[in-house]
Design a protein around this motif. Structure first.
Motif, PDB file in Angstrom:
ATOM      1  N   ARG A 129       1.277  -2.103  12.105  1.00  0.00           N
ATOM      2  CA  ARG A 129       2.639  -2.281  11.276  1.00  0.00           C
ATOM      3  C   ARG A 129       3.445  -3.168  11.878  1.00  0.00           C
ATOM      4  O   ARG A 129       4.426  -3.646  11.167  1.00  0.00           O
ATOM      5  CB  ARG A 129       3.550  -1.035  11.529  1.00  0.00           C
ATOM      6  CG  ARG A 129       2.385   0.360  11.017  1.00  0.00           C
ATOM      7  CD  ARG A 129       1.881   0.267   9.818  1.00  0.00           C
ATOM      8  NE  ARG A 129       2.695   0.451   8.643  1.00  0.00           N
ATOM      9  CZ  ARG A 129       2.710   0.542   7.349  1.00  0.00           C
ATOM     10  NH1 ARG A 129       1.369   0.604   7.053  1.00  0.00           N
ATOM     11  NH2 ARG A 129       3.544   0.542   6.534  1.00  0.00           N
ATOM     12  N   MET A 130       3.167  -3.806  12.986  1.00  0.00           N
ATOM     13  CA  MET A 130       4.254  -4.671  13.676  1.00  0.00           C
ATOM     14  C   MET A 130       3.424  -6.201  13.636  1.00  0.00           C
ATOM     15  O   MET A 130       2.131  -6.208  13.553  1.00  0.00           O
ATOM     16  CB  MET A 130       4.418  -4.331  15.263  1.00  0.00           C
ATOM     17  CG  MET A 130       5.250  -3.002  15.387  1.00  0.00           C
ATOM     18  SD  MET A 130       5.471  -2.675  16.847  1.00  0.00           S
ATOM     19  CE  MET A 130       6.712  -3.939  17.470  1.00  0.00           C
ATOM     20  N   PRO A 195       2.085   3.821   3.143  1.00  0.00           N
ATOM     21  CA  PRO A 195       2.751   3.165   2.000  1.00  0.00           C
ATOM     22  C   PRO A 195       3.726   2.340   2.726  1.00  0.00           C
ATOM     23  O   PRO A 195       4.520   2.867   3.686  1.00  0.00           O
ATOM     24  CB  PRO A 195       3.187   4.336   1.134  1.00  0.00           C
ATOM     25  CG  PRO A 195       2.412   5.585   1.368  1.00  0.00           C
ATOM     26  CD  PRO A 195       2.325   5.432   2.604  1.00  0.00           C
ATOM     27  N   ALA A 196       3.817   1.269   2.470  1.00  0.00           N
ATOM     28  CA  ALA A 196       4.800   0.397   2.894  1.00  0.00           C
ATOM     29  C   ALA A 196       6.190   0.697   2.587  1.00  0.00           C
ATOM     30  O   ALA A 196       7.260   0.326   3.222  1.00  0.00           O
ATOM     31  CB  ALA A 196       4.612  -1.219   2.554  1.00  0.00           C
ATOM     32  N   GLU A 197       6.251   1.226   1.377  1.00  0.00           N
ATOM     33  CA  GLU A 197       7.756   1.657   0.672  1.00  0.00           C
ATOM     34  C   GLU A 197       8.494   2.573   1.660  1.00  0.00           C
ATOM     35  O   GLU A 197       9.401   2.662   1.831  1.00  0.00           O
ATOM     36  CB  GLU A 197       7.518   2.198  -0.822  1.00  0.00           C
ATOM     37  CG  GLU A 197       6.952   1.193  -1.651  1.00  0.00           C
ATOM     38  CD  GLU A 197       5.441   1.021  -1.566  1.00  0.00           C
ATOM     39  OE1 GLU A 197       4.809   1.686  -0.649  1.00  0.00           O
ATOM     40  OE2 GLU A 197       5.032   0.001  -2.039  1.00  0.00           O
ATOM     41  N   ILE A 198       7.481   3.576   2.280  1.00  0.00           N
ATOM     42  CA  ILE A 198       8.169   4.430   3.172  1.00  0.00           C
ATOM     43  C   ILE A 198       8.925   3.967   4.357  1.00  0.00           C
ATOM     44  O   ILE A 198      10.232   4.152   4.600  1.00  0.00           O
ATOM     45  CB  ILE A 198       7.339   5.670   3.696  1.00  0.00           C
ATOM     46  CG1 ILE A 198       6.768   6.476   2.484  1.00  0.00           C
ATOM     47  CG2 ILE A 198       7.832   6.668   4.374  1.00  0.00           C
ATOM     48  CD1 ILE A 198       5.617   7.370   2.830  1.00  0.00           C
ATOM     49  N   GLU A 199       8.284   2.844   4.842  1.00  0.00           N
ATOM     50  CA  GLU A 199       8.491   2.335   6.087  1.00  0.00           C
ATOM     51  C   GLU A 199      10.170   1.379   5.588  1.00  0.00           C
ATOM     52  O   GLU A 199      11.039   1.295   6.232  1.00  0.00           O
ATOM     53  CB  GLU A 199       7.741   1.500   6.667  1.00  0.00           C
ATOM     54  CG  GLU A 199       8.267   0.933   8.253  1.00  0.00           C
ATOM     55  CD  GLU A 199       6.768   0.212   8.752  1.00  0.00           C
ATOM     56  OE1 GLU A 199       7.147  -0.123  10.094  1.00  0.00           O
ATOM     57  OE2 GLU A 199       5.804   0.019   8.255  1.00  0.00           O
ATOM     58  N   GLU A 200       9.738   0.763   4.396  1.00  0.00           N
ATOM     59  CA  GLU A 200      11.076  -0.265   3.905  1.00  0.00           C
ATOM     60  C   GLU A 200      12.317   0.799   3.868  1.00  0.00           C
ATOM     61  O   GLU A 200      13.172   0.220   3.880  1.00  0.00           O
ATOM     62  CB  GLU A 200      10.752  -0.741   2.676  1.00  0.00           C
ATOM     63  CG  GLU A 200       9.730  -1.794   3.050  1.00  0.00           C
ATOM     64  CD  GLU A 200       8.886  -2.342   1.731  1.00  0.00           C
ATOM     65  OE1 GLU A 200       9.570  -1.848   0.530  1.00  0.00           O
ATOM     66  OE2 GLU A 200       8.291  -3.371   1.582  1.00  0.00           O
ATOM     67  N   GLY A 206      18.529   2.418   8.307  1.00  0.00           N
ATOM     68  CA  GLY A 206      19.000   2.093   9.498  1.00  0.00           C
ATOM     69  C   GLY A 206      18.007   2.561  10.756  1.00  0.00           C
ATOM     70  O   GLY A 206      18.460   2.514  11.901  1.00  0.00           O
ATOM     71  N   ALA A 207      16.809   3.119  10.396  1.00  0.00           N
ATOM     72  CA  ALA A 207      16.048   3.628  11.521  1.00  0.00           C
ATOM     73  C   ALA A 207      15.358   2.407  12.264  1.00  0.00           C
ATOM     74  O   ALA A 207      15.026   1.438  11.758  1.00  0.00           O
ATOM     75  CB  ALA A 207      14.837   4.396  10.715  1.00  0.00           C
ATOM     76  N   ARG A 212      10.990   5.063  13.489  1.00  0.00           N
ATOM     77  CA  ARG A 212      10.023   4.971  12.281  1.00  0.00           C
ATOM     78  C   ARG A 212       8.598   5.477  13.008  1.00  0.00           C
ATOM     79  O   ARG A 212       7.981   6.092  12.050  1.00  0.00           O
ATOM     80  CB  ARG A 212       9.995   3.574  11.813  1.00  0.00           C
ATOM     81  CG  ARG A 212      11.289   2.944  11.065  1.00  0.00           C
ATOM     82  CD  ARG A 212      10.807   1.913  10.364  1.00  0.00           C
ATOM     83  NE  ARG A 212      10.449   0.556  10.864  1.00  0.00           N
ATOM     84  CZ  ARG A 212      11.055  -0.344  11.426  1.00  0.00           C
ATOM     85  NH1 ARG A 212      12.602  -0.267  11.339  1.00  0.00           N
ATOM     86  NH2 ARG A 212      10.507  -1.263  12.075  1.00  0.00           N
ATOM     87  N   PHE A 213       8.328   5.027  13.958  1.00  0.00           N
ATOM     88  CA  PHE A 213       7.182   5.450  14.629  1.00  0.00           C
ATOM     89  C   PHE A 213       7.000   7.068  14.863  1.00  0.00           C
ATOM     90  O   PHE A 213       6.012   7.702  14.343  1.00  0.00           O
ATOM     91  CB  PHE A 213       6.825   4.695  15.781  1.00  0.00           C
ATOM     92  CG  PHE A 213       5.728   5.356  16.918  1.00  0.00           C
ATOM     93  CD1 PHE A 213       4.546   5.161  16.389  1.00  0.00           C
ATOM     94  CD2 PHE A 213       6.155   6.232  18.039  1.00  0.00           C
ATOM     95  CE1 PHE A 213       3.280   5.883  17.265  1.00  0.00           C
ATOM     96  CE2 PHE A 213       5.180   6.569  18.729  1.00  0.00           C
ATOM     97  CZ  PHE A 213       3.851   6.458  18.296  1.00  0.00           C
ATOM     98  N   TRP A 214       8.223   7.607  15.558  1.00  0.00           N
ATOM     99  CA  TRP A 214       8.165   8.663  15.820  1.00  0.00           C
ATOM    100  C   TRP A 214       8.417   9.967  14.721  1.00  0.00           C
ATOM    101  O   TRP A 214       7.681  10.989  14.608  1.00  0.00           O
ATOM    102  CB  TRP A 214       8.964   9.009  17.078  1.00  0.00           C
ATOM    103  CG  TRP A 214       8.908  10.589  17.617  1.00  0.00           C
ATOM    104  CD1 TRP A 214       9.900  11.305  17.268  1.00  0.00           C
ATOM    105  CD2 TRP A 214       8.248  10.625  18.774  1.00  0.00           C
ATOM    106  NE1 TRP A 214       9.321  12.440  18.347  1.00  0.00           N
ATOM    107  CE2 TRP A 214       8.358  12.130  19.144  1.00  0.00           C
ATOM    108  CE3 TRP A 214       7.116  10.269  19.297  1.00  0.00           C
ATOM    109  CZ2 TRP A 214       7.645  12.694  19.980  1.00  0.00           C
ATOM    110  CZ3 TRP A 214       6.305  10.682  20.309  1.00  0.00           C
ATOM    111  CH2 TRP A 214       6.701  12.130  20.364  1.00  0.00           C
ATOM    112  N   HIS A 215       9.225   9.623  13.688  1.00  0.00           N
ATOM    113  CA  HIS A 215       9.631  10.447  12.788  1.00  0.00           C
ATOM    114  C   HIS A 215       9.066  10.429  11.501  1.00  0.00           C
ATOM    115  O   HIS A 215       9.000  11.377  10.678  1.00  0.00           O
ATOM    116  CB  HIS A 215      11.019  10.380  12.658  1.00  0.00           C
ATOM    117  CG  HIS A 215      11.961  10.890  13.757  1.00  0.00           C
ATOM    118  ND1 HIS A 215      12.091  12.051  14.321  1.00  0.00           N
ATOM    119  CD2 HIS A 215      12.734  10.038  14.765  1.00  0.00           C
ATOM    120  CE1 HIS A 215      12.736  12.072  15.249  1.00  0.00           C
ATOM    121  NE2 HIS A 215      13.123  10.808  15.516  1.00  0.00           N
TER     122      HIS A 215
END
Length: 306
Positions: A129-130, A195-200, A206-207, A212-215
């Motif tokens: 992801r990075m 899905p990339a949408e969840i991370e976006e 503001g996460a 984002r990794f942990w939760h």
């Protein structure tokens, strides 16, 4: 002219003009024969694999239950003991401190399972992801560690562990197994399937990266985490060569190393040796049967996605 008159004129009957259903063709019979032959071959291969994998375990289990008067090496082998007994398991308990060795193995196996899940998930998330320079090179290095034989690096690993002051300790056994390339690969594939949408959406809320990794990411790959934990636990519990190299104090021996005493003390009694082997294998079987649902779900999660 009616149909009857027409048939009388031509000299044919209505039954003769009716379409005749086509007979079963030779091609259809050949297809069915090939299908039946393929099914028989598949079942034969499955049976052969079952015999090769389960056969040795059943033979060892049968040997551990046979009485002193029964032939262990008879041909054909007799899997069902005539007079089953558990006295050989008691002989193992009297010869070696099984509970102490099993506790040492449990500490090492649980520690390796936890560290592989923790560090493997961190590395897998970073690779999936990075974005950072050299990401593909780092991933190639992790892949290379999977195919490098342990025998080619065990001397250097031993020197490193000894220089860290971890020789003859359970922590020294755990260090080389703390994270493996296979754990990183499985978790990377699982994280890539998110899905990339969840991370976006989390970024818009503001996460941060750690949040984002942990939760978000980590709870979404629980199935793959269970697979990594099972693989790491089984490999650490079953490992023999590395603990044999690192450990010198018999009080720190793991179960697989401690069981070797049976070969020296009971050289001619294969029943006791088989009983010790079963005592080392049965916990792994119990673990797998308890967690097989999570195992197969996690294998599909890490293999299909990404």
């Amino acid at each position: 002219m009616t149909a009857t008159a027409a048939h009388e004129t031509t000299g044919t009957s209505p039954a003769q003009d009716a379409p005749v259903p086509p007979p079963r063709t030779a091609a259809r019979r050949r297809r069915r024969l090939r299908s039946a032959t393929g099914l028989a071959v598949r079942y034969a291969l499955l049976t052969a694999v079952l015999v090769l994998t389960v056969g040795p375990f059943l033979w060892q289990l049968s040997t551990s239950l046979k009485g002193a008067g029964e032939n262990v090496f008879g041909y054909p082998p007799q899997l069902l003991p005539e007079n089953p007994t558990l006295q050989h398991y008691g002989g193992v308990m009297e010869t070696v401190p099984v509970l102490r060795y099993a506790t040492n193995s449990l500490v090492v196996a649980l520690g390796c399972a936890v560290t592989n899940c923790l560090f493997g998930s961190m590395a897998g998330y970073a690779l999936a992801r990075m974005r950072f320079p050299g990401r593909r090179i780092v991933f190639g290095v992790f892949l290379a560690t999977i195919i490098i034989p342990f025998e080619s690096i065990m001397v250097s690993e031993f020197l490193i562990v000894r220089s860290l002051g971890l020789g003859d300790t359970l922590l020294g056994v755990m260090v080389p197994l703390a994270v493996t390339g296979l754990s990183v690969l499985l978790l990377r594939n699982a994280f890539r399937g998110l899905p990339a949408e969840i991370e976006e959406a989390a970024v818009l809320d503001g996460a941060g990266e750690w949040q984002r990794f942990w939760h978000i990411a980590l709870p979404s790959v629980r199935g793959t985490l269970s697979v990594v934990a099972i693989f790491s636990f089984v490999f650490a519990w079953d490992d023999f060569l590395w603990p044999l190299i690192v450990l010198s104090d018999p009080g720190n021996y793991t179960l697989t190393v401690g069981i070797q005493y049976l070969s020296g003390t009971f050289t001619n009694d294969q029943r006791v040796i088989a009983a010790g082997t079963m005592m080392a294998v049965i916990p792994l079987l119990a673990l797998f049967f308890c967690l097989q649902r999570y195992f197969f779900r996690g294998v599909g999660e890490g293999a299909v996605k990404g």
